[in-house]
Structure formats: C-alpha cells, structure tokens
Scaffold this motif. Structure first.
Motif, PDB file in Angstrom:
ATOM      1  N   GLN A   6       0.706  -1.064   0.131  1.00 20.70           N
ATOM      2  CA  GLN A   6       0.060  -0.274   0.060  1.00 20.70           C
ATOM      3  C   GLN A   6       0.960   1.095  -0.076  1.00 20.70           C
ATOM      4  N   LYS A   7       0.723   2.213  -0.928  1.00 21.78           N
ATOM      5  CA  LYS A   7       1.556   3.311  -0.729  1.00 21.78           C
ATOM      6  C   LYS A   7       0.702   4.425  -0.366  1.00 21.78           C
ATOM      7  N   LEU A   8       0.832   4.971   0.683  1.00 22.36           N
ATOM      8  CA  LEU A   8       0.241   6.103   1.399  1.00 22.36           C
ATOM      9  C   LEU A   8       0.901   7.518   0.818  1.00 22.36           C
ATOM     10  N   PRO A   9      -0.031   8.495   0.883  1.00 22.74           N
ATOM     11  CA  PRO A   9       0.470   9.695   0.264  1.00 22.74           C
ATOM     12  C   PRO A   9       1.753  10.119   1.199  1.00 22.74           C
ATOM     13  N   ASN A  10       2.750  11.000   0.485  1.00 22.60           N
ATOM     14  CA  ASN A  10       3.812  11.543   1.182  1.00 22.60           C
ATOM     15  C   ASN A  10       4.345  10.489   2.181  1.00 22.60           C
ATOM     16  N   HIS A  11       4.601   9.367   1.793  1.00 24.34           N
ATOM     17  CA  HIS A  11       5.366   8.334   2.478  1.00 24.34           C
ATOM     18  C   HIS A  11       5.978   7.227   1.647  1.00 24.34           C
ATOM     19  N   VAL A  12       7.283   6.946   1.811  1.00 23.21           N
ATOM     20  CA  VAL A  12       7.950   6.145   0.852  1.00 23.21           C
ATOM     21  C   VAL A  12       8.852   5.315   1.881  1.00 23.21           C
ATOM     22  N   THR A  13       9.085   4.052   1.643  1.00 22.76           N
ATOM     23  CA  THR A  13      10.071   3.163   2.113  1.00 22.76           C
ATOM     24  C   THR A  13      11.269   2.845   0.949  1.00 22.76           C
ATOM     25  N   LEU A  26      26.308   5.496   0.100  1.00 19.59           N
ATOM     26  CA  LEU A  26      25.381   5.833   0.695  1.00 19.59           C
ATOM     27  C   LEU A  26      25.373   7.335   1.320  1.00 19.59           C
ATOM     28  N   HIS A  27      26.206   8.143   1.708  1.00 18.19           N
ATOM     29  CA  HIS A  27      26.395   9.402   2.134  1.00 18.19           C
ATOM     30  C   HIS A  27      25.590  10.159   1.006  1.00 18.19           C
ATOM     31  N   PHE A  28      25.716  10.092  -0.055  1.00 21.58           N
ATOM     32  CA  PHE A  28      25.151  10.635  -1.170  1.00 21.58           C
ATOM     33  C   PHE A  28      23.561  10.783  -1.121  1.00 21.58           C
ATOM     34  N   LEU A  29      22.972   9.355  -0.681  1.00 27.12           N
ATOM     35  CA  LEU A  29      21.514   9.170  -0.517  1.00 27.12           C
ATOM     36  C   LEU A  29      21.057  10.049   0.716  1.00 27.12           C
ATOM     37  N   LEU A  30      22.083   9.938   1.743  1.00 31.30           N
ATOM     38  CA  LEU A  30      21.626  10.684   3.025  1.00 31.30           C
ATOM     39  C   LEU A  30      21.322  12.013   2.798  1.00 31.30           C
ATOM     40  N   GLU A  31      22.312  12.507   1.811  1.00 32.08           N
ATOM     41  CA  GLU A  31      22.508  14.107   1.634  1.00 32.08           C
ATOM     42  C   GLU A  31      21.210  14.408   0.785  1.00 32.08           C
ATOM     43  N   VAL A  32      20.807  13.422  -0.291  1.00 32.03           N
ATOM     44  CA  VAL A  32      19.698  13.880  -0.997  1.00 32.03           C
ATOM     45  C   VAL A  32      18.299  13.924   0.059  1.00 32.03           C
ATOM     46  N   LEU A  33      18.287  12.864   1.075  1.00 33.97           N
ATOM     47  CA  LEU A  33      17.178  12.902   1.950  1.00 33.97           C
ATOM     48  C   LEU A  33      17.072  13.944   2.709  1.00 33.97           C
ATOM     49  N   GLN A  34      18.147  14.812   2.936  1.00 34.26           N
ATOM     50  CA  GLN A  34      18.157  16.040   3.634  1.00 34.26           C
ATOM     51  C   GLN A  34      16.912  17.073   3.034  1.00 34.26           C
ATOM     52  N   ARG A  35      16.862  17.007   1.781  1.00 32.62           N
ATOM     53  CA  ARG A  35      15.980  17.927   1.120  1.00 32.62           C
ATOM     54  C   ARG A  35      14.393  17.279   0.852  1.00 32.62           C
ATOM     55  N   VAL A  36      14.394  16.265   1.243  1.00 34.91           N
ATOM     56  CA  VAL A  36      13.111  15.446   0.944  1.00 34.91           C
ATOM     57  C   VAL A  36      12.222  15.926   2.098  1.00 34.91           C
ATOM     58  N   LYS A  37      10.756  16.496   1.420  1.00 37.47           N
ATOM     59  CA  LYS A  37       9.858  16.697   2.523  1.00 37.47           C
ATOM     60  C   LYS A  37       8.951  15.692   2.978  1.00 37.47           C
ATOM     61  N   ASN A  39       7.483  11.926   4.146  1.00 35.71           N
ATOM     62  CA  ASN A  39       7.960  10.897   5.267  1.00 35.71           C
ATOM     63  C   ASN A  39       8.705   9.743   4.437  1.00 35.71           C
ATOM     64  N   ILE A  40       9.896   9.438   5.149  1.00 39.71           N
ATOM     65  CA  ILE A  40      10.660   8.362   4.451  1.00 39.71           C
ATOM     66  C   ILE A  40      11.343   7.477   5.582  1.00 39.71           C
ATOM     67  N   ILE A  41      11.359   6.210   5.255  1.00 47.49           N
ATOM     68  CA  ILE A  41      11.918   5.227   6.191  1.00 47.49           C
ATOM     69  C   ILE A  41      13.058   4.629   5.322  1.00 47.49           C
ATOM     70  N   LEU A  42      14.202   4.579   5.437  1.00 42.65           N
ATOM     71  CA  LEU A  42      15.133   4.066   4.934  1.00 42.65           C
ATOM     72  C   LEU A  42      15.996   2.784   5.789  1.00 42.65           C
ATOM     73  N   SER A  43      15.825   1.952   5.138  1.00 40.57           N
ATOM     74  CA  SER A  43      16.320   0.585   5.563  1.00 40.57           C
ATOM     75  C   SER A  43      17.794   0.431   4.930  1.00 40.57           C
ATOM     76  N   LEU A  62      21.895  10.888  11.881  1.00 39.60           N
ATOM     77  CA  LEU A  62      21.421  11.507  12.883  1.00 39.60           C
ATOM     78  C   LEU A  62      21.088  13.130  12.734  1.00 39.60           C
ATOM     79  N   THR A  63      21.792  13.768  11.540  1.00 43.96           N
ATOM     80  CA  THR A  63      21.089  14.938  11.240  1.00 43.96           C
ATOM     81  C   THR A  63      19.978  15.255  10.516  1.00 43.96           C
ATOM     82  N   LEU A  64      19.367  14.217  10.053  1.00 47.18           N
ATOM     83  CA  LEU A  64      18.182  14.025   9.147  1.00 47.18           C
ATOM     84  C   LEU A  64      17.229  14.832   9.862  1.00 47.18           C
ATOM     85  N   PRO A  65      16.013  15.574   9.074  1.00 51.43           N
ATOM     86  CA  PRO A  65      14.892  15.993   9.783  1.00 51.43           C
ATOM     87  C   PRO A  65      14.126  14.704  10.214  1.00 51.43           C
TER      88      PRO A  65
END
Length: 147
Positions: A6-13, A26-37, A39-43, A62-65
């Motif tokens: 199920q894909k909820l609006p504004n939520h991605v895993t 991986l650090h690139f992905l984490l830096e990209v996620l800093q700018r995403v508004k 809800n994200i869960i990254l495993s 640890l610094t991500l929103p």
C-alpha cells in the motif's frame, strides 16, 4: 512474488542493500534525503565493510529532519534479501560504479523498482517501468524520483 505494498500519500520506504563502503555512496543518498519533505523510512542493509565510512553515514543520518527515519540493519542472510526487498517501495543504490550490480537484479527480480546511479550497466530503466538510472550530479532528479 512480493506482496503488493500500500502506498500512502507522502510516505515512501526505501531499501539500500549493499556493503557499506564509500564506493556504494550511501552518504550521497543521505544528503539527498536532507532535502526531501515527505516521510521516508530508509532501511540500510549490509555489512559495514568500511568502519570509518559507516560512522560518517550514521552521523549524517542523525542530522536528518524528523520526517526521515534511517535504520541500519546490518547484513542479512541471502534468503532474507528478497523478503526485505518485498517490504519496501523502492531499492536505492547511488553507486560510484558497478560491473554488474547483483543487488539491482535481485530488486528487479522481485518486482521492485530501482533508483540507481548511471554508473552501472543498467540503462533505460524508465522505458521498462523498472526505475531510474540517474547522474550523481543531479540531486534534484534523485529527489523527484523518490517523490
């Protein structure tokens, strides 16, 4: 066959499955996620091959929103990889280079789209509704693909 998620609006895993090493970026992905508004869960699944790099990535996480949750799960047994892929919306690997990309084919084999760098042999993924291969120089394109 993976379960239909199920894909909820504004939520991605997101699922990053790879050894944790600077070449996997991986650090690139984490830096990209800093700018995403949204809800994200990254495993993050994989063994910490480079301990110093792993510490750096965990510090960035640890610094991500608050809308971004990063979970470092360590390595998985091979038979657990497909299960992990099946419970995430998108496989992400911003690698600096791959000769083949076994994790990419594993994600595709269970019907999960992939978001990867253009530094792999996998091309034209969008044409097949299989995902995106994007340049690392375009963080906006990465953000848009995640959204």
């Amino acid at each position: 066959r993976p379960p239909i998620l199920q894909k909820l609006p504004n939520h991605v895993t997101l699922c990053f499955i790879s050894r944790i090493h600077s070449i996997k970026n991986l650090h690139f992905l984490l830096e990209v996620l800093q700018r995403v508004k949204i809800n994200i869960i990254l495993s993050v699944i994989g063994n910490a091959e480079d301990t110093k790099y792993t510490v750096i990535c965990k510090q960035i996480a640890l610094t991500l929103p608050l809308n971004i949750k990063v979970v470092f799960l360590g390595g998985l047994a091979h038979d657990e990889v497909n299960i992990a892929l099946g419970v995430h919306h998108l496989f992400v690997l911003p690698t600096l280079g791959e000769n083949y990309g076994h994790a990419i084919i594993e994600a595709l084999s269970v019907g999960r789209p992939v978001l990867i760098s253009d530094q792999t042999p996998w091309k034209n993924l969008k044409d097949y509704n299989a995902g995106w291969e994007l340049p690392l120089s375009d963080k906006r394109a990465w953000i848009n693909a995640i959204l």
